[in-house]
Write a protein that holds these residues in place. Structure first.
Motif, PDB file in Angstrom:
ATOM      1  N   VAL A 127     -54.097  19.892  20.616  1.00  0.00           N
ATOM      2  CA  VAL A 127     -53.615  19.848  21.837  1.00  0.00           C
ATOM      3  C   VAL A 127     -53.443  21.228  22.683  1.00  0.00           C
ATOM      4  CG1 VAL A 127     -52.093  18.029  21.131  1.00  0.00           C
ATOM      5  CG2 VAL A 127     -50.919  20.209  21.220  1.00  0.00           C
ATOM      6  N   ASP A 128     -53.774  22.326  22.065  1.00  0.00           N
ATOM      7  CA  ASP A 128     -53.587  23.609  22.695  1.00  0.00           C
ATOM      8  C   ASP A 128     -54.704  24.664  22.336  1.00  0.00           C
ATOM      9  OD1 ASP A 128     -51.911  25.589  24.247  1.00  0.00           O
ATOM     10  OD2 ASP A 128     -51.617  26.593  22.127  1.00  0.00           O
ATOM     11  N   SER A 129     -54.676  25.216  21.090  1.00  0.00           N
ATOM     12  CA  SER A 129     -55.708  26.381  20.888  1.00  0.00           C
ATOM     13  C   SER A 129     -57.156  26.097  20.833  1.00  0.00           C
ATOM     14  CB  SER A 129     -55.104  27.304  19.581  1.00  0.00           C
ATOM     15  OG  SER A 129     -55.219  26.221  18.661  1.00  0.00           O
ATOM     16  N   SER A 130     -57.359  25.033  20.583  1.00  0.00           N
ATOM     17  CA  SER A 130     -58.979  24.629  20.595  1.00  0.00           C
ATOM     18  C   SER A 130     -59.449  24.270  21.946  1.00  0.00           C
ATOM     19  CB  SER A 130     -59.214  23.255  19.689  1.00  0.00           C
ATOM     20  OG  SER A 130     -58.569  21.892  20.472  1.00  0.00           O
ATOM     21  N   VAL A 131     -58.527  24.166  23.020  1.00  0.00           N
ATOM     22  CA  VAL A 131     -59.220  23.673  24.261  1.00  0.00           C
ATOM     23  C   VAL A 131     -58.905  25.046  25.269  1.00  0.00           C
ATOM     24  CG1 VAL A 131     -58.643  21.890  26.376  1.00  0.00           C
ATOM     25  CG2 VAL A 131     -58.136  21.435  23.932  1.00  0.00           C
ATOM     26  N   GLY A 132     -60.060  25.074  25.946  1.00  0.00           N
ATOM     27  CA  GLY A 132     -59.863  26.299  27.140  1.00  0.00           C
ATOM     28  C   GLY A 132     -60.402  27.459  26.656  1.00  0.00           C
ATOM     29  N   GLY A 133     -60.844  27.572  25.558  1.00  0.00           N
ATOM     30  CA  GLY A 133     -61.774  28.734  25.299  1.00  0.00           C
ATOM     31  C   GLY A 133     -61.060  30.236  25.228  1.00  0.00           C
ATOM     32  N   LYS A 134     -59.780  30.111  25.031  1.00  0.00           N
ATOM     33  CA  LYS A 134     -59.229  31.514  24.738  1.00  0.00           C
ATOM     34  C   LYS A 134     -59.133  31.668  23.096  1.00  0.00           C
ATOM     35  CE  LYS A 134     -55.029  32.610  26.526  1.00  0.00           C
ATOM     36  NZ  LYS A 134     -53.706  32.057  27.231  1.00  0.00           N
ATOM     37  N   THR A 135     -59.834  33.088  22.862  1.00  0.00           N
ATOM     38  CA  THR A 135     -59.914  33.393  21.426  1.00  0.00           C
ATOM     39  C   THR A 135     -59.251  34.733  21.155  1.00  0.00           C
ATOM     40  OG1 THR A 135     -61.869  34.503  21.761  1.00  0.00           O
ATOM     41  CG2 THR A 135     -62.229  32.102  21.504  1.00  0.00           C
ATOM     42  N   ALA A 136     -58.662  34.926  20.035  1.00  0.00           N
ATOM     43  CA  ALA A 136     -57.558  36.254  19.858  1.00  0.00           C
ATOM     44  C   ALA A 136     -57.380  36.672  18.591  1.00  0.00           C
ATOM     45  CB  ALA A 136     -56.498  36.063  20.848  1.00  0.00           C
ATOM     46  N   LEU A 137     -57.308  37.780  18.441  1.00  0.00           N
ATOM     47  CA  LEU A 137     -56.670  38.492  17.068  1.00  0.00           C
ATOM     48  C   LEU A 137     -55.236  38.791  17.145  1.00  0.00           C
ATOM     49  CD1 LEU A 137     -59.818  40.201  15.744  1.00  0.00           C
ATOM     50  CD2 LEU A 137     -59.136  37.913  15.315  1.00  0.00           C
ATOM     51  N   ASP A 138     -54.396  39.101  16.217  1.00  0.00           N
ATOM     52  CA  ASP A 138     -53.174  39.652  16.324  1.00  0.00           C
ATOM     53  C   ASP A 138     -53.190  41.194  15.897  1.00  0.00           C
ATOM     54  OD1 ASP A 138     -52.317  36.972  16.771  1.00  0.00           O
ATOM     55  OD2 ASP A 138     -51.587  37.053  14.672  1.00  0.00           O
ATOM     56  N   LEU A 139     -52.550  41.866  16.214  1.00  0.00           N
ATOM     57  CA  LEU A 139     -52.386  43.234  16.014  1.00  0.00           C
ATOM     58  C   LEU A 139     -50.568  43.637  15.366  1.00  0.00           C
ATOM     59  CD1 LEU A 139     -53.796  45.407  18.873  1.00  0.00           C
ATOM     60  CD2 LEU A 139     -54.944  44.841  16.438  1.00  0.00           C
ATOM     61  N   PRO A 140     -50.326  44.256  14.834  1.00  0.00           N
ATOM     62  CA  PRO A 140     -49.231  44.757  14.449  1.00  0.00           C
ATOM     63  C   PRO A 140     -48.110  45.094  15.499  1.00  0.00           C
ATOM     64  CG  PRO A 140     -50.490  46.135  12.880  1.00  0.00           C
ATOM     65  CD  PRO A 140     -51.530  45.591  13.994  1.00  0.00           C
ATOM     66  N   GLN A 141     -48.989  45.554  16.592  1.00  0.00           N
ATOM     67  CA  GLN A 141     -48.014  45.890  17.996  1.00  0.00           C
ATOM     68  C   GLN A 141     -47.406  44.353  18.669  1.00  0.00           C
ATOM     69  OE1 GLN A 141     -50.784  47.241  16.813  1.00  0.00           O
ATOM     70  NE2 GLN A 141     -50.502  49.444  17.238  1.00  0.00           N
ATOM     71  N   GLY A 142     -48.350  43.371  18.386  1.00  0.00           N
ATOM     72  CA  GLY A 142     -48.155  42.057  19.362  1.00  0.00           C
ATOM     73  C   GLY A 142     -49.263  41.021  18.830  1.00  0.00           C
ATOM     74  N   LYS A 143     -48.795  39.942  19.377  1.00  0.00           N
ATOM     75  CA  LYS A 143     -49.616  38.684  19.110  1.00  0.00           C
ATOM     76  C   LYS A 143     -50.839  38.645  20.134  1.00  0.00           C
ATOM     77  CE  LYS A 143     -49.170  33.853  18.190  1.00  0.00           C
ATOM     78  NZ  LYS A 143     -49.769  33.651  16.648  1.00  0.00           N
ATOM     79  N   ASN A 144     -52.268  38.134  19.615  1.00  0.00           N
ATOM     80  CA  ASN A 144     -53.235  37.862  20.555  1.00  0.00           C
ATOM     81  C   ASN A 144     -53.605  38.714  21.558  1.00  0.00           C
ATOM     82  OD1 ASN A 144     -53.372  35.116  19.655  1.00  0.00           O
ATOM     83  ND2 ASN A 144     -51.942  34.295  21.077  1.00  0.00           N
ATOM     84  N   LEU A 145     -53.600  40.176  21.076  1.00  0.00           N
ATOM     85  CA  LEU A 145     -53.653  41.149  22.045  1.00  0.00           C
ATOM     86  C   LEU A 145     -55.250  41.523  22.211  1.00  0.00           C
ATOM     87  CD1 LEU A 145     -50.773  43.624  21.460  1.00  0.00           C
ATOM     88  CD2 LEU A 145     -51.154  42.002  23.331  1.00  0.00           C
ATOM     89  N   VAL A 146     -56.184  41.260  21.141  1.00  0.00           N
ATOM     90  CA  VAL A 146     -57.422  41.450  21.142  1.00  0.00           C
ATOM     91  C   VAL A 146     -58.148  40.162  21.396  1.00  0.00           C
ATOM     92  CG1 VAL A 146     -59.197  42.338  20.014  1.00  0.00           C
ATOM     93  CG2 VAL A 146     -57.139  43.579  19.767  1.00  0.00           C
ATOM     94  N   GLY A 147     -59.104  39.768  22.051  1.00  0.00           N
ATOM     95  CA  GLY A 147     -59.844  38.745  22.338  1.00  0.00           C
ATOM     96  C   GLY A 147     -60.730  38.426  23.534  1.00  0.00           C
ATOM     97  N   ALA A 148     -61.020  37.219  23.707  1.00  0.00           N
ATOM     98  CA  ALA A 148     -62.184  36.843  24.776  1.00  0.00           C
ATOM     99  C   ALA A 148     -62.210  35.565  25.153  1.00  0.00           C
ATOM    100  CB  ALA A 148     -63.473  37.295  24.238  1.00  0.00           C
ATOM    101  N   PHE A 149     -62.388  35.381  26.384  1.00  0.00           N
ATOM    102  CA  PHE A 149     -62.515  33.839  26.791  1.00  0.00           C
ATOM    103  C   PHE A 149     -63.966  33.462  26.520  1.00  0.00           C
ATOM    104  CE2 PHE A 149     -59.371  35.454  29.773  1.00  0.00           C
ATOM    105  CZ  PHE A 149     -58.329  34.475  29.727  1.00  0.00           C
ATOM    106  N   HIS A 150     -64.084  32.584  25.739  1.00  0.00           N
ATOM    107  CA  HIS A 150     -65.437  32.017  25.026  1.00  0.00           C
ATOM    108  C   HIS A 150     -65.125  30.374  25.074  1.00  0.00           C
ATOM    109  CE1 HIS A 150     -69.315  32.373  23.409  1.00  0.00           C
ATOM    110  NE2 HIS A 150     -69.101  31.776  22.301  1.00  0.00           N
ATOM    111  N   PRO A 151     -65.667  29.527  26.163  1.00  0.00           N
ATOM    112  CA  PRO A 151     -65.254  28.216  26.228  1.00  0.00           C
ATOM    113  C   PRO A 151     -66.234  27.416  24.933  1.00  0.00           C
ATOM    114  CG  PRO A 151     -65.769  28.847  28.221  1.00  0.00           C
ATOM    115  CD  PRO A 151     -66.174  30.176  27.592  1.00  0.00           C
ATOM    116  N   PRO A 152     -65.824  26.505  24.235  1.00  0.00           N
ATOM    117  CA  PRO A 152     -66.319  25.918  23.416  1.00  0.00           C
ATOM    118  C   PRO A 152     -67.481  25.192  23.858  1.00  0.00           C
ATOM    119  CG  PRO A 152     -64.502  24.915  23.545  1.00  0.00           C
ATOM    120  CD  PRO A 152     -64.315  26.025  24.292  1.00  0.00           C
TER     121      PRO A 152
END
Length: 362
Positions: A138-163
């Motif tokens: 219902v959320d993360s698979s839809v919309g094309g937002k992809t991301a990684l976490d860092l110790p400093q915060g969640k989802n700070l590194v990523g890209a928009f890449h629609p499936p």
């Protein structure tokens, strides 16, 4: 077997979300957008259950194509730069070319990491999302937002890449641990909170069926949630406006996850707490009635979700994470608040003193 349901996502990169049981065995559907070789990324919790079924279905449908796979350790800790590097190395070892497709078979961690790997490899190859948790469906698979976490915060590194496609096989939810099912329901509740108060009515009426894993109730909840997200993403693919509404509760929730080192509350649980805190912030600012906060809290509790922050979290540390949150701006903290059920909006320049008061309440 019931007929699959579909939700169309429009915009510059249209695709279809297909929802129903048995989709992981449907080779024609799995290979519907496949142009070259296939590379399935999964984790060591999901792979023993479903990986062979997916690779067999792809191989039967496209016997002339290579179908390779790679597995990562399950858990939020894998959504890291180090694991991303391992994924890219595995893709390179497999010799994937520009016409290859990455299949993300798993929950939100797998979907985010595999999607980002697909976005980065050769500046972008196709990705098909095969979510295996309710939250991912219902959320993360839809919309094309992809991301990684860092110790400093969640989802700070990523890209928009629609499936190229999203296939939500509702049959896999039967093996989902109850904690993960409840966590996914938090994101379902979010759609009622931000844009559809009538959906909250429906969720209240069908709470027992959803908790029992009723196929029809879950399919309806997934389809309605995906339709809401698809409409928002189509209007705002890169989160310059309305798409930020999807982060209701996430500024508080992400801060909790980060401060706990991604080893305490899981994402949906943290979002449940965050939505209640966002509602309480809205109350403090005179935007929404206390009765709507109480209704939201009651529904989340009915789904067995936490509604108060874990004890012992440091407010200064939480605020520090919020300042680095993607929704923050140079002018100060920006929150998704609501004017009551089904009426969320973006509010910039929120005073830290108001946020501290909410955090002090738990």
């Amino acid at each position: 077997m019931s007929q699959p349901r579909s939700v169309a996502v429009g915009g510059d990169h249209p695709y279809t979300i297909t929802i129903g049981p048995g989709l992981l065995d449907d080779g024609a559907l799995l290979a519907g957008t496949l142009r070259g070789d296939a590379f399935v990324i999964s984790d060591d919790g999901v792979a023993p259950l479903y990986l062979q079924r997916v690779t067999d279905a792809l191989s039967r449908e496209r016997p002339g194509r290579r179908v390779a796979h790679w597995t990562l350790p399950a858990g939020e800790a894998s959504k890291s730069l180090a694991t991303f590097g391992e994924a890219i190395a595995a893709i390179a070892d497999a010799g994937l070319r520009r016409d290859a497709t990455v299949y993300a078979l798993g929950g939100g961690v797998v979907g985010d990491l595999a999607g980002f790997a697909a976005a980065a490899w050769m500046r972008g190859i196709d990705c098909v999302q095969l979510p295996t948790t309710l939250l991912a469906m219902v959320d993360s698979s839809v919309g094309g937002k992809t991301a990684l976490d860092l110790p400093q915060g969640k989802n700070l590194v990523g890209a928009f890449h629609p499936p190229r496609a999203v296939l939500a096989d509702t049959a896999v939810l039967r093996s989902l641990p109850v904690r993960e099912l409840r966590a996914g329901l938090a994101e379902v509740v979010k759609y009622g909170a931000i844009v559809d108060a009538a959906f909250l009515d429906w969720l209240e009426a069908h709470a027992d069926a959803l908790l029992a894993g009723d196929d029809a109730a879950l399919a309806e909840a997934i389809a309605r949630s995906c339709a809401h997200k698809a409409a928002i993403v189509e209007r705002d693919p890169f989160e310059h406006g309305d798409r930020a509404l999807l982060n209701f509760g996430h500024t508080f929730g992400h801060a909790i996850e980060t401060e706990q080192g991604y080893g305490g509350l899981i994402h949906g649980e943290a979002v449940a707490v965050g939505m209640v805190q966002a509602a309480r912030l809205s109350e403090r600012l005179g935007l929404a009635p206390a009765s709507d906060t109480a209704r939201l809290r009651t529904l989340l509790e009915r789904f067995g979700l936490p509604v108060c922050a874990p004890p012992g979290l440091d407010s200064d540390a939480l605020l520090g994470h919020m300042r680095l949150d993607k929704k923050a701006q140079s002018g100060g903290l920006r929150f998704i608040v609501w004017d009551g059920a089904g009426r969320a909006r973006v509010l910039p320049g929120v005073a830290e003193s108001e946020v501290r008061a909410v955090l002090a309440e738990g």
